[in-house]
Design a protein around this motif. Structure first.
Motif, PDB file in Angstrom:
ATOM      1  N   ARG A  43      -5.556  -3.977  -6.610  1.00  0.00           N
ATOM      2  CA  ARG A  43      -4.630  -4.504  -5.594  1.00  0.00           C
ATOM      3  C   ARG A  43      -5.340  -5.413  -4.592  1.00  0.00           C
ATOM      4  NH1 ARG A  43      -2.383   1.382  -5.708  1.00  0.00           N
ATOM      5  NH2 ARG A  43      -0.808   1.116  -7.331  1.00  0.00           N
ATOM      6  N   ARG A  52       5.129  -7.260   4.875  1.00  0.00           N
ATOM      7  CA  ARG A  52       6.358  -6.481   4.664  1.00  0.00           C
ATOM      8  C   ARG A  52       7.590  -7.375   4.612  1.00  0.00           C
ATOM      9  NH1 ARG A  52       5.381  -1.709   9.134  1.00  0.00           N
ATOM     10  NH2 ARG A  52       3.968  -0.375   7.921  1.00  0.00           N
ATOM     11  N   PHE A  66      -3.196  -0.528   4.845  1.00  0.00           N
ATOM     12  CA  PHE A  66      -2.364   0.238   5.779  1.00  0.00           C
ATOM     13  C   PHE A  66      -1.267   1.026   5.049  1.00  0.00           C
ATOM     14  CE2 PHE A  66       0.895   1.116   8.883  1.00  0.00           C
ATOM     15  CZ  PHE A  66       0.207   1.321  10.071  1.00  0.00           C
ATOM     16  N   ASP A  67      -0.437   0.301   4.313  1.00  0.00           N
ATOM     17  CA  ASP A  67       0.741   0.962   3.742  1.00  0.00           C
ATOM     18  C   ASP A  67       0.458   1.711   2.449  1.00  0.00           C
ATOM     19  OD1 ASP A  67       2.672   0.564   5.624  1.00  0.00           O
ATOM     20  OD2 ASP A  67       3.444  -1.295   4.765  1.00  0.00           O
ATOM     21  N   VAL A  68      -0.508   1.243   1.682  1.00  0.00           N
ATOM     22  CA  VAL A  68      -0.796   1.929   0.422  1.00  0.00           C
ATOM     23  C   VAL A  68      -1.885   2.975   0.612  1.00  0.00           C
ATOM     24  CG1 VAL A  68      -1.477   1.648  -1.997  1.00  0.00           C
ATOM     25  CG2 VAL A  68      -0.139  -0.147  -0.868  1.00  0.00           C
ATOM     26  N   GLU A  69      -2.937   2.628   1.356  1.00  0.00           N
ATOM     27  CA  GLU A  69      -4.099   3.510   1.436  1.00  0.00           C
ATOM     28  C   GLU A  69      -4.144   4.389   2.683  1.00  0.00           C
ATOM     29  OE1 GLU A  69      -5.842   3.951  -1.075  1.00  0.00           O
ATOM     30  OE2 GLU A  69      -5.225   2.251  -2.299  1.00  0.00           O
ATOM     31  N   GLY A  70      -3.379   4.048   3.694  1.00  0.00           N
ATOM     32  CA  GLY A  70      -3.280   4.956   4.836  1.00  0.00           C
ATOM     33  C   GLY A  70      -4.268   4.735   5.964  1.00  0.00           C
ATOM     34  N   TYR A  71      -4.943   3.589   5.999  1.00  0.00           N
ATOM     35  CA  TYR A  71      -5.856   3.322   7.119  1.00  0.00           C
ATOM     36  C   TYR A  71      -5.070   2.906   8.356  1.00  0.00           C
ATOM     37  CZ  TYR A  71      -9.889   3.550   4.026  1.00  0.00           C
ATOM     38  OH  TYR A  71     -10.856   3.987   3.159  1.00  0.00           O
ATOM     39  N   ARG A  72      -5.702   3.064   9.520  1.00  0.00           N
ATOM     40  CA  ARG A  72      -5.083   2.654  10.777  1.00  0.00           C
ATOM     41  C   ARG A  72      -5.484   1.216  11.097  1.00  0.00           C
ATOM     42  NH1 ARG A  72      -7.397   7.791  12.220  1.00  0.00           N
ATOM     43  NH2 ARG A  72      -5.794   9.407  12.271  1.00  0.00           N
ATOM     44  N   HIS A  73      -4.725   0.595  11.986  1.00  0.00           N
ATOM     45  CA  HIS A  73      -5.019  -0.789  12.340  1.00  0.00           C
ATOM     46  C   HIS A  73      -6.429  -0.926  12.925  1.00  0.00           C
ATOM     47  CE1 HIS A  73      -1.322  -2.777  11.367  1.00  0.00           C
ATOM     48  NE2 HIS A  73      -0.607  -1.918  12.053  1.00  0.00           N
ATOM     49  N   LEU A  85       0.310  -7.442   8.654  1.00  0.00           N
ATOM     50  CA  LEU A  85       1.058  -6.358   7.992  1.00  0.00           C
ATOM     51  C   LEU A  85       2.553  -6.670   8.030  1.00  0.00           C
ATOM     52  CD1 LEU A  85       1.234  -3.491   6.740  1.00  0.00           C
ATOM     53  CD2 LEU A  85       1.448  -2.624   9.074  1.00  0.00           C
ATOM     54  N   HIS A  86       3.022  -7.084   9.175  1.00  0.00           N
ATOM     55  CA  HIS A  86       4.449  -7.401   9.313  1.00  0.00           C
ATOM     56  C   HIS A  86       4.825  -8.567   8.393  1.00  0.00           C
ATOM     57  CE1 HIS A  86       8.372  -7.623  11.105  1.00  0.00           C
ATOM     58  NE2 HIS A  86       8.191  -8.879  11.465  1.00  0.00           N
ATOM     59  N   LEU A 134       7.708  -8.842   1.249  1.00  0.00           N
ATOM     60  CA  LEU A 134       7.975  -7.865   0.184  1.00  0.00           C
ATOM     61  C   LEU A 134       9.404  -7.333   0.205  1.00  0.00           C
ATOM     62  CD1 LEU A 134       4.621  -5.904   0.196  1.00  0.00           C
ATOM     63  CD2 LEU A 134       5.476  -7.426  -1.580  1.00  0.00           C
ATOM     64  N   LYS A 144      -1.876  -6.195  12.760  1.00  0.00           N
ATOM     65  CA  LYS A 144      -0.450  -5.866  12.879  1.00  0.00           C
ATOM     66  C   LYS A 144       0.430  -7.025  12.422  1.00  0.00           C
ATOM     67  CE  LYS A 144      -0.813  -2.497  16.637  1.00  0.00           C
ATOM     68  NZ  LYS A 144      -0.485  -2.200  18.056  1.00  0.00           N
ATOM     69  N   PHE A 166      -1.974  -5.089   4.040  1.00  0.00           N
ATOM     70  CA  PHE A 166      -0.857  -4.284   3.544  1.00  0.00           C
ATOM     71  C   PHE A 166      -1.366  -3.138   2.664  1.00  0.00           C
ATOM     72  CE2 PHE A 166       2.201  -3.376   0.143  1.00  0.00           C
ATOM     73  CZ  PHE A 166       3.287  -2.969   0.893  1.00  0.00           C
TER      74      PHE A 166
END
Lengths: 162, 267
Positions: free
Chosen positions: A28, A154, A125-132, A150-151, A157, A147, A122
């Motif tokens: 990915r 999304r 953050f959204d797939v692997e779960g890390y923080r910003h 990421l927006h 997508l 941020k 993306f």
């Protein structure tokens, strides 16, 4: 930990447990073509550094962080090389493969077609779960950039949810 | 020199992800929810972004081919070591974090439910020229509330009653040759609410779940219509026929009869 003591059979068990996640991360983040080689590099590096794993976090978390750092470093090297060759600037945030509004596109394919920077953030953050904050540190960008990218990802997508 | 005018909608649209990720300050969150109260576009977009995050967290992993380990084994000086069957998923901190991120309004903070479900369900007459919500709203049941509570029954009944109004009007407009973008806008909102109800304990009832799933398909068809739609197009005809063939109107009337709490007190 047997693997840390040089037990290759124990290391093979660790590989079997974590290879799917590391390979999917590489796929990915860097694309299908590079995923196999990156996965190999990650596990060889892990084998070399196992003695430094102190068990303060889960092995999976340690390995995953090592993988992210290695994949990002390789991508950076690759981008720099491409930029030199093409005389280009700042390839990091350019959409190498523009997202296309193909309604029937598989979600995973849509992720792969995101612009590089947005895709990496993306996935992390959204797939692997890390923080910003963690992502900003890994990528060398500001939290605000993390941020906004990421927006952006999304928003692209959401057209491919079908 | 004139100050540039900033559209508050644009400001909030850019921050939908921060709201979704619970990264707004309490004051910002309250301001956003105030905006959400009147902005259908943001509510629909928020729901789409939420769906993206759910889809992302559900992406599966795929093992590499055997040649990948073979090369690793060679490089670490153990070419004869083969792989055994994988142990059960041990899990780790990142995986746990990722799981926690998958939020649905019915199980996360009550604020999200209040912002999306309660406000969305209070839809009012869809034929209003501009898509603004009426003053009457049904408050969302608190997360964890039993399906048997009056709160859930009212929320479901009101949703069904108003969806029935939408579909009845859509059917009439399709027959009369006057389908416009208003139907599409309201269908988008009702689609969001339908999905929220599908994710809620209300959908534990098999009969209601089946109805909501059928509604989801039809509302998605209407929501996808172009703003200016020729009522004779195949898309309109398909949506109209789906309403008929799935017997949505009589089924909704059965589950949300006249005089139910949802319809009482409406002007």
């Amino acid at each position: 930990m047997l693997a840390a003591a040089g037990d290759a059979h124990a290391f093979a068990r660790l590989y079997r447990e974590h290879a799917g996640r590391i390979h999917s991360l590489a796929r990915r983040m860097a694309g299908d073509d590079d995923a196999d080689e990156l996965t190999q590099d990650v596990f060889v590096r892990a084998w070399e550094k196992l003695r430094t794993f102190r068990g303060e976090s889960a092995f999976g978390t340690w390995l995953h962080r090592l993988a992210v750092n290695l994949i990002l470093a390789k991508r950076q090297q690759s981008s720099t090389r491409r930029a030199r060759n093409a005389g280009d600037e700042a390839l990091e945030w350019t959409p190498a493969k523009a997202a296309q509004p193909e309604l029937a596109m598989d979600f995973e394919t849509a992720v792969k077609r995101l612009p590089d920077g947005a895709r990496q953030i993306f996935v992390l953050f959204d797939v692997e779960g890390y923080r910003h904050e963690e992502i900003a540190g890994m990528l060398g960008v500001s939290v605000g950039t993390s941020k906004s990218q990421l927006h952006r990802a999304r928003m692209i997508l959401r057209e491919h949810l079908g | 020199m004139t100050e540039p005018v900033t559209d508050p909608h644009d400001e909030w649209t850019a921050r939908l992800s921060e709201y979704l990720d619970d990264e707004l300050s309490p004051g910002e969150r309250a301001g956003f929810e105030e905006h959400l109260r009147d902005c259908i576009t943001c509510r629909v977009t928020l729901e789409q972004l939420r769906a993206v995050t759910v889809r992302a967290a559900a992406l599966g992993n795929r093992d590499p081919g055997p040649h990948v380990w073979a090369e690793i084994a060679r490089r670490i000086g153990a070419p004869d070591v083969t792989l055994e069957a994988p142990p059960p998923d041990a899990g780790d901190e990142l995986a746990a974090r990722r799981a926690r991120r998958i939020r649905f309004p019915w199980v996360q903070a009550g604020a999200a439910a209040a912002a999306v479900l309660a406000l969305g369900i209070g839809i009012g007459r869809w034929s209003t020229p501009t898509p603004r919500l009426p003053t009457e709203r049904v408050e969302a049941p608190a997360p964890g509330t039993s399906m048997n509570s009056d709160a859930y029954r009212v929320a479901v009944a009101q949703h069904l009653t108003r969806t029935e109004t939408l579909l009845t009007s859509f059917r009439a407009e399709a027959a009369g040759g006057q389908v416009d973008g208003t139907a599409r806008d309201w269908a988008g909102q009702m689609l969001t609410n339908t999905r929220l109800l599908l994710d809620s304990p209300a959908a534990d009832d098999p009969k209601l779940r089946t109805l909501l799933e059928d509604l989801e398909l039809v509302l998605a068809q209407i929501a996808a219509l172009p703003r200016q739609t020729d009522p004779n197009t195949t898309e309109v005809d398909l949506a109209r026929r789906a309403v008929e063939e799935k017997q949505l109107l009589p089924r909704m009337q059965t589950l949300a009869p006249a005089g139910s709490p949802a319809t009482q007190g409406e002007s």
